[in-house]
Design a protein around this motif. Structure first.
Motif, PDB file in Angstrom:
ATOM      1  N   SER A  45       0.862  -1.183   0.000  1.00  0.00           N
ATOM      2  CA  SER A  45       0.000   0.000   0.000  1.00  0.00           C
ATOM      3  C   SER A  45       0.895   1.228   0.000  1.00  0.00           C
ATOM      4  CB  SER A  45      -0.937   0.016   1.201  1.00  0.00           C
ATOM      5  OG  SER A  45      -0.201   0.116   2.391  1.00  0.00           O
ATOM      6  N   CYS A  46       0.292   2.380  -0.277  1.00  0.00           N
ATOM      7  CA  CYS A  46       1.076   3.602  -0.434  1.00  0.00           C
ATOM      8  C   CYS A  46       0.340   4.761   0.251  1.00  0.00           C
ATOM      9  CB  CYS A  46       1.233   3.870  -1.929  1.00  0.00           C
ATOM     10  SG  CYS A  46       2.223   5.286  -2.363  1.00  0.00           S
ATOM     11  N   THR A  47       1.019   5.450   1.171  1.00  0.00           N
ATOM     12  CA  THR A  47       0.453   6.625   1.833  1.00  0.00           C
ATOM     13  C   THR A  47       1.348   7.816   1.545  1.00  0.00           C
ATOM     14  OG1 THR A  47      -0.466   5.270   3.600  1.00  0.00           O
ATOM     15  CG2 THR A  47      -0.250   7.619   4.033  1.00  0.00           C
ATOM     16  N   ILE A  48       0.732   8.894   1.052  1.00  0.00           N
ATOM     17  CA  ILE A  48       1.458  10.112   0.696  1.00  0.00           C
ATOM     18  C   ILE A  48       0.687  11.301   1.266  1.00  0.00           C
ATOM     19  CG2 ILE A  48       2.337  11.529  -1.215  1.00  0.00           C
ATOM     20  CD1 ILE A  48       2.388   9.042  -2.945  1.00  0.00           C
ATOM     21  N   SER A  79      -3.617   4.527 -12.881  1.00  0.00           N
ATOM     22  CA  SER A  79      -4.027   5.178 -11.641  1.00  0.00           C
ATOM     23  C   SER A  79      -5.513   5.506 -11.705  1.00  0.00           C
ATOM     24  CB  SER A  79      -3.223   6.469 -11.441  1.00  0.00           C
ATOM     25  OG  SER A  79      -3.762   7.230 -10.385  1.00  0.00           O
ATOM     26  N   SER A  80      -6.183   5.415 -10.567  1.00  0.00           N
ATOM     27  CA  SER A  80      -7.598   5.804 -10.507  1.00  0.00           C
ATOM     28  C   SER A  80      -7.752   7.320 -10.425  1.00  0.00           C
ATOM     29  CB  SER A  80      -8.280   5.149  -9.300  1.00  0.00           C
ATOM     30  OG  SER A  80      -7.719   5.645  -8.091  1.00  0.00           O
ATOM     31  N   ASN A  81      -6.634   8.053 -10.280  1.00  0.00           N
ATOM     32  CA  ASN A  81      -6.697   9.501 -10.119  1.00  0.00           C
ATOM     33  C   ASN A  81      -5.500  10.152 -10.814  1.00  0.00           C
ATOM     34  OD1 ASN A  81      -6.684  12.154  -9.274  1.00  0.00           O
ATOM     35  ND2 ASN A  81      -6.992  11.699  -7.116  1.00  0.00           N
ATOM     36  N   ASN A  82      -5.632  10.347 -12.121  1.00  0.00           N
ATOM     37  CA  ASN A  82      -4.545  10.966 -12.888  1.00  0.00           C
ATOM     38  C   ASN A  82      -4.441  12.469 -12.661  1.00  0.00           C
ATOM     39  OD1 ASN A  82      -3.602   8.577 -14.054  1.00  0.00           O
ATOM     40  ND2 ASN A  82      -5.190   8.662 -15.624  1.00  0.00           N
ATOM     41  N   LYS A  83      -5.436  13.046 -12.003  1.00  0.00           N
ATOM     42  CA  LYS A  83      -5.391  14.480 -11.703  1.00  0.00           C
ATOM     43  C   LYS A  83      -4.372  14.779 -10.610  1.00  0.00           C
ATOM     44  CE  LYS A  83      -8.209  18.010  -9.594  1.00  0.00           C
ATOM     45  NZ  LYS A  83      -8.660  17.805  -8.236  1.00  0.00           N
ATOM     46  N   ASP A  84      -4.311  13.927  -9.589  1.00  0.00           N
ATOM     47  CA  ASP A  84      -3.456  14.177  -8.428  1.00  0.00           C
ATOM     48  C   ASP A  84      -2.164  13.357  -8.403  1.00  0.00           C
ATOM     49  OD1 ASP A  84      -5.260  16.031  -7.390  1.00  0.00           O
ATOM     50  OD2 ASP A  84      -6.365  14.509  -6.280  1.00  0.00           O
ATOM     51  N   SER A 131      -0.576  18.395  -4.776  1.00  0.00           N
ATOM     52  CA  SER A 131      -1.413  18.885  -3.697  1.00  0.00           C
ATOM     53  C   SER A 131      -2.890  18.797  -4.083  1.00  0.00           C
ATOM     54  CB  SER A 131      -1.044  20.337  -3.379  1.00  0.00           C
ATOM     55  OG  SER A 131      -1.800  20.793  -2.288  1.00  0.00           O
ATOM     56  N   GLY A 132      -3.702  18.261  -3.184  1.00  0.00           N
ATOM     57  CA  GLY A 132      -5.129  18.121  -3.439  1.00  0.00           C
ATOM     58  C   GLY A 132      -5.844  17.676  -2.185  1.00  0.00           C
ATOM     59  N   LEU A 133      -7.140  17.472  -2.298  1.00  0.00           N
ATOM     60  CA  LEU A 133      -7.950  17.038  -1.168  1.00  0.00           C
ATOM     61  C   LEU A 133      -7.586  15.601  -0.783  1.00  0.00           C
ATOM     62  CD1 LEU A 133     -11.434  18.433  -2.257  1.00  0.00           C
ATOM     63  CD2 LEU A 133      -9.874  19.369  -0.545  1.00  0.00           C
ATOM     64  N   PRO A 134      -7.573  15.296   0.519  1.00  0.00           N
ATOM     65  CA  PRO A 134      -7.307  13.925   0.955  1.00  0.00           C
ATOM     66  C   PRO A 134      -8.384  12.977   0.427  1.00  0.00           C
ATOM     67  CG  PRO A 134      -7.253  15.435   2.816  1.00  0.00           C
ATOM     68  CD  PRO A 134      -7.774  16.202   1.652  1.00  0.00           C
ATOM     69  N   LYS A 135      -7.966  11.821  -0.057  1.00  0.00           N
ATOM     70  CA  LYS A 135      -8.911  10.809  -0.518  1.00  0.00           C
ATOM     71  C   LYS A 135      -8.197   9.499  -0.755  1.00  0.00           C
ATOM     72  CE  LYS A 135     -10.240  10.755  -4.864  1.00  0.00           C
ATOM     73  NZ  LYS A 135     -10.734  10.931  -6.166  1.00  0.00           N
ATOM     74  N   GLU A 136      -8.975   8.455  -0.915  1.00  0.00           N
ATOM     75  CA  GLU A 136      -8.452   7.117  -1.188  1.00  0.00           C
ATOM     76  C   GLU A 136      -8.451   6.894  -2.698  1.00  0.00           C
ATOM     77  OE1 GLU A 136      -7.382   5.055   1.389  1.00  0.00           O
ATOM     78  OE2 GLU A 136      -7.773   6.856   2.580  1.00  0.00           O
ATOM     79  N   ASP A 137      -7.375   6.359  -3.216  1.00  0.00           N
ATOM     80  CA  ASP A 137      -7.247   6.032  -4.630  1.00  0.00           C
ATOM     81  C   ASP A 137      -6.539   4.695  -4.748  1.00  0.00           C
ATOM     82  OD1 ASP A 137      -8.277   8.412  -6.149  1.00  0.00           O
ATOM     83  OD2 ASP A 137      -6.761   9.441  -4.948  1.00  0.00           O
ATOM     84  N   LYS A 138      -6.203   4.307  -5.969  1.00  0.00           N
ATOM     85  CA  LYS A 138      -5.464   3.068  -6.162  1.00  0.00           C
ATOM     86  C   LYS A 138      -4.679   3.138  -7.465  1.00  0.00           C
ATOM     87  CE  LYS A 138      -9.292   0.776  -8.475  1.00  0.00           C
ATOM     88  NZ  LYS A 138     -10.262  -0.292  -8.448  1.00  0.00           N
ATOM     89  N   THR A 194      -3.018  -9.428 -20.767  1.00  0.00           N
ATOM     90  CA  THR A 194      -2.580  -9.295 -19.381  1.00  0.00           C
ATOM     91  C   THR A 194      -2.715 -10.623 -18.648  1.00  0.00           C
ATOM     92  OG1 THR A 194      -3.213  -6.985 -19.350  1.00  0.00           O
ATOM     93  CG2 THR A 194      -2.934  -8.041 -17.226  1.00  0.00           C
ATOM     94  N   ALA A 195      -1.606 -11.090 -18.062  1.00  0.00           N
ATOM     95  CA  ALA A 195      -1.617 -12.361 -17.332  1.00  0.00           C
ATOM     96  C   ALA A 195      -1.971 -12.176 -15.867  1.00  0.00           C
ATOM     97  CB  ALA A 195      -0.257 -13.040 -17.452  1.00  0.00           C
ATOM     98  N   GLY A 196      -1.679 -10.982 -15.329  1.00  0.00           N
ATOM     99  CA  GLY A 196      -1.959 -10.755 -13.918  1.00  0.00           C
ATOM    100  C   GLY A 196      -2.047  -9.282 -13.593  1.00  0.00           C
ATOM    101  N   THR A 197      -2.572  -8.988 -12.412  1.00  0.00           N
ATOM    102  CA  THR A 197      -2.672  -7.605 -11.944  1.00  0.00           C
ATOM    103  C   THR A 197      -2.382  -7.541 -10.454  1.00  0.00           C
ATOM    104  OG1 THR A 197      -5.035  -7.757 -11.464  1.00  0.00           O
ATOM    105  CG2 THR A 197      -4.433  -6.957 -13.658  1.00  0.00           C
ATOM    106  N   PHE A 198      -1.897  -6.395 -10.041  1.00  0.00           N
ATOM    107  CA  PHE A 198      -1.743  -6.058  -8.625  1.00  0.00           C
ATOM    108  C   PHE A 198      -2.456  -4.742  -8.403  1.00  0.00           C
ATOM    109  CE2 PHE A 198       1.738  -9.030  -8.205  1.00  0.00           C
ATOM    110  CZ  PHE A 198       1.647  -9.401  -6.882  1.00  0.00           C
ATOM    111  N   THR A 199      -3.240  -4.649  -7.341  1.00  0.00           N
ATOM    112  CA  THR A 199      -3.884  -3.400  -6.974  1.00  0.00           C
ATOM    113  C   THR A 199      -3.227  -2.894  -5.702  1.00  0.00           C
ATOM    114  OG1 THR A 199      -5.968  -4.090  -7.967  1.00  0.00           O
ATOM    115  CG2 THR A 199      -6.054  -2.283  -6.368  1.00  0.00           C
ATOM    116  N   ILE A 200      -2.745  -1.642  -5.759  1.00  0.00           N
ATOM    117  CA  ILE A 200      -2.080  -1.018  -4.632  1.00  0.00           C
ATOM    118  C   ILE A 200      -2.970   0.121  -4.130  1.00  0.00           C
ATOM    119  CG2 ILE A 200       0.004   0.164  -3.831  1.00  0.00           C
ATOM    120  CD1 ILE A 200       0.542  -2.670  -4.897  1.00  0.00           C
ATOM    121  N   PRO A 201      -3.550   0.005  -2.925  1.00  0.00           N
ATOM    122  CA  PRO A 201      -4.335   1.102  -2.375  1.00  0.00           C
ATOM    123  C   PRO A 201      -3.429   2.289  -2.074  1.00  0.00           C
ATOM    124  CG  PRO A 201      -4.576  -0.888  -1.029  1.00  0.00           C
ATOM    125  CD  PRO A 201      -3.519  -1.153  -2.033  1.00  0.00           C
ATOM    126  N   MET A 202      -3.902   3.502  -2.391  1.00  0.00           N
ATOM    127  CA  MET A 202      -3.158   4.716  -2.121  1.00  0.00           C
ATOM    128  C   MET A 202      -4.012   5.616  -1.250  1.00  0.00           C
ATOM    129  SD  MET A 202      -1.143   5.582  -5.635  1.00  0.00           S
ATOM    130  CE  MET A 202      -2.568   6.109  -6.538  1.00  0.00           C
TER     131      MET A 202
END
Length: 108
Positions: A9-12, A37-42, A66-73, A97-105
């Protein structure tokens, strides 16, 4: 084919910053990857495409503007690299695609 990502996971800070992820290939085949990314704006991801040789790793930088706090991936899609692949972005268009990893941000 065995690919893992550290950390899981990733916290910024929401006011901006960066974090690094490590993509590890513990298999015997060269792998290619594409990151979305689920959020290409931030967020900015570097690199978006890449390859990882067997028993090697690749560092990926996640940059938060810089932006509003929120959960993305971010989602990392991967597959075995074609034998003649020299450019990961071009090669990725030719594979399934053979596989995927989802990383919560989390931006706090």
């Amino acid at each position: 084919m065995s690919l893992t990502v550290e950390p899981a996971s990733c916290t910024i800070p929401a006011n901006g910053g960066s974090s690094n992820l490590k993509i590890l290939n513990s298999g015997t085949d060269k792998l290619i990857f594409k990151i979305k990314s689920s959020n290409n704006k931030d967020y900015r991801i570097q690199p978006v495409f890449g390859n990882v040789d067997p028993s090697e790793s690749k560092e990926v930088t996640v940059i938060r503007l810089s932006g509003l706090p929120k959960e993305d991936k971010i989602v990392i899609h991967f597959d075995t690299a074609p034998v003649d692949a020299s450019d990961a972005s071009t090669a990725f268009a030719t594979v399934t695609t053979a596989g995927t990893f989802t990383i919560p941000m989390s931006a706090t």
